[in-house]
Design an enzyme around this catalytic site. Structure first.
Site, PDB file in Angstrom:
ATOM      1  N   SER B  46       3.310  -2.338  -0.694  1.00  0.00           N
ATOM      2  CA  SER B  46       3.847  -1.300  -1.571  1.00  0.00           C
ATOM      3  C   SER B  46       2.824  -0.172  -1.603  1.00  0.00           C
ATOM      4  CB  SER B  46       4.089  -1.869  -2.963  1.00  0.00           C
ATOM      5  OG  SER B  46       4.725  -0.898  -3.778  1.00  0.00           O
ATOM      6  N   GLU B  47       3.303   1.062  -1.430  1.00  0.00           N
ATOM      7  CA  GLU B  47       2.377   2.176  -1.197  1.00  0.00           C
ATOM      8  C   GLU B  47       1.421   2.434  -2.355  1.00  0.00           C
ATOM      9  OE1 GLU B  47       5.512   4.914  -0.562  1.00  0.00           O
ATOM     10  OE2 GLU B  47       5.434   5.763  -2.562  1.00  0.00           O
ATOM     11  N   ASN B  48       1.775   1.948  -3.565  1.00  0.00           N
ATOM     12  CA  ASN B  48       0.867   2.163  -4.688  1.00  0.00           C
ATOM     13  C   ASN B  48      -0.291   1.166  -4.718  1.00  0.00           C
ATOM     14  OD1 ASN B  48       3.004   0.336  -5.266  1.00  0.00           O
ATOM     15  ND2 ASN B  48       2.474   0.379  -7.429  1.00  0.00           N
ATOM     16  N   SER B  88      -4.468   2.233   0.699  1.00  0.00           N
ATOM     17  CA  SER B  88      -3.059   1.954   0.954  1.00  0.00           C
ATOM     18  C   SER B  88      -2.516   2.840   2.072  1.00  0.00           C
ATOM     19  CB  SER B  88      -2.259   2.184  -0.335  1.00  0.00           C
ATOM     20  OG  SER B  88      -0.926   1.814  -0.144  1.00  0.00           O
TER      21      SER B  88
END
Lengths: 236, 229
Positions: B46-48, B88
């Site tokens: 997940s990009e966060n 990330s």
């Protein structure tokens, strides 16, 4: 003795001036410095340039600051998320400027600003409207676009625990933009859930060393931060 | 028959190999984790700042500090890790994430992708879409084959602003699996009960039918509506 703790959020943001550039951390609700942003709303500085991934939500925190007409320009990757109605309204009326940046480029520009790097080339965006007019060159056979560093007058972040030296640690997904933004402003202000004595944080768990931080305020979490109904909606 | 959205997600999930690190976009891709077989170790990014996203949190058990990129409360798998945004996007832009499955508004025969902005849309937002499209080698699109007006989304040339040029490798839709090759689009699979002609009729760009083109292997529960001939 070094003591970066400040008693209240309003004290912490007192020096923010009209026209200042301000980074605001957080992604979703984790790591959003809502109490500092609320204090900034009360403080009154205007004509602000805000660097933040999103445009806040509803009428509190960054959404509230924008709704109050205090932000002149937003630098963001995803300002149109659900709930960002204050930004959408002002943008459609032409009353707020937007610099739209791909998310990975946004964080890297902040990282460059904090690391003293004068810019970088990235393939992201080449051939799209977000790279239009920017300098490009071919590196390792691939066209890349030159992106400039971002640096602010103030950074507002949220961490889980902090000590008087400014050492910070984040829980789970709270980290996101916060530790990078902590490197990229003249004045870095952190709100923390818990203020602990020096020596309490394990050496390996300090994500932001105190060298980057100017002020630490202990806060109660903003009541709007935790909205578990979203998960329920999504499950249906 | 067309496939349901779950059917498309199921079909993509079958192709993700053990040991892959996968970023999933909004739309049909969010349904994929349900169909990842338990015997395969696959890490969802997940990009966060999360690697090892698990199922959604049960109501009442949400952790306020743990959301995915669409801000839904989630859980973590054993072996998961959390990190900052720079790391990330190092994973994304640096090509370390092995697969990305994203939704799309338009895909062109040469792999051009348009999935971030509709012309005339009042407030734009790009998020991590461009970083994913430029950074990840195995970029798969999962989408409906036609738009809500019934018009093809697989075109000779995109009409919407590009997310990235020449980046899509495969397209999974409710009626077909199409591979994008240097020589154009190759039809690999069609939904059960349909044929190549039916798929071509809903595709603007020309399709070359693979010699071993076959029916999509998806359980009957994911078969949707019957298309009129």
């Amino acid at each position: 003795m070094i003591d970066k703790t400040v008693a209240t959020c309003s004290e912490a943001v007192a020096k923010v001036f009209d026209g200042a550039t301000i980074m605001v951390g957080g992604f979703g609700s984790p790591g959003i410095p809502s109490m500092l942003v609320e204090a900034l709303r009360k403080q009154g500085a205007k004509n602000l340039v805000v660097i933040s991934n999103n445009a806040g939500s509803d009428d509190w925190g960054l959404g509230g600051l924008i709704q109050d007409g205090r932000v002149r320009k937003l630098v963001a990757s995803f300002p149109n998320s659900p709930g960002a109605d204050a930004f959408k309204d002002l943008y459609m009326k032409g009353e707020i400027e937007l610099e739209l940046v791909p998310q990975g480029t946004l964080i890297e520009r902040i990282r460059a600003g904090g690391a003293g790097i004068g810019g970088f080339y990235t393939p992201t965006g080449v051939g799209t409207e977000l790279a239009a007019g920017k300098e490009t060159r071919v590196i390792n056979g691939r066209e890349q676009v030159l992106e400039s560093p971002l640096y602010a007058d103030f950074t507002l972040i949220k961490a889980y625990r902090g000590d008087r030296l400014g050492n910070l640690t984040y829980r789970l997904a709270m980290r996101n933009f916060n530790p990078i933004m902590a490197t990229a402003a003249d004045v870095v202000i952190a709100e923390v859930d818990e203020l602990v004595p020096v020596g309490t944080l394990g050496l390996e768990e300090i994500h932001t060393p105190g060298i980057f931080v100017d002020a630490v305020v202990k806060v109660e979490r903003h009541p709007r931060l935790f909205e578990p109904q979203r998960a329920r909606r999504a499950k249906k | 028959m067309t496939l349901t959205r779950e059917g498309v997600a199921y079909r993509v999930a079958c192709d993700l190999p053990e040991g892959s690190y996968v970023n999933l976009g909004v739309g049909i891709p969010t349904l994929i984790p349900t169909f990842l077989p338990a015997e395969k170790e696959i890490f969802v990014h997940s990009e966060n700042g999360i690697l090892g996203v698990g199922p959604y949190a049960e109501p009442g058990a949400e952790d306020p500090d743990l959301v995915n990129a669409t801000k839904e409360y989630i859980t973590l798998l054993k072996g998961a890790s959390v990190f900052d945004h720079a790391l990330s996007f190092t994973m994304i832009r640096g090509g370390h994430i092995t697969h990305s499955v994203i939704g799309a508004m338009e895909v062109a025969a040469n792999g051009d992708l348009a999935n971030w902005r509709v012309p005339g849309e009042k407030v734009p937002g790009v998020g991590g879409a461009m970083d994913l499209a430029f950074g990840i080698h195995n970029l798969y699109v999962a989408m409906t084959h036609v738009n809500n007006k019934g018009a093809p989304k697989i075109l000779n040339k995109c009409t919407f602003p590009l997310t990235a040029p020449r980046c899509v490798r495969r397209i999974y839709t409710d009626i077909a699996l199409i591979e994008i090759t240097p020589d154009g689009l190759v039809l690999r699979e069609v939904a059960p009960g349909l044929d190549a002609k039916a798929v071509q009729a809903k595709t603007e760009a020309p399709l070359r039918v693979a010699d071993d083109c076959r029916d999509m292997d998806v359980p009957a529960e994911f078969h949707g509506i019957r298309l009129r001939a």
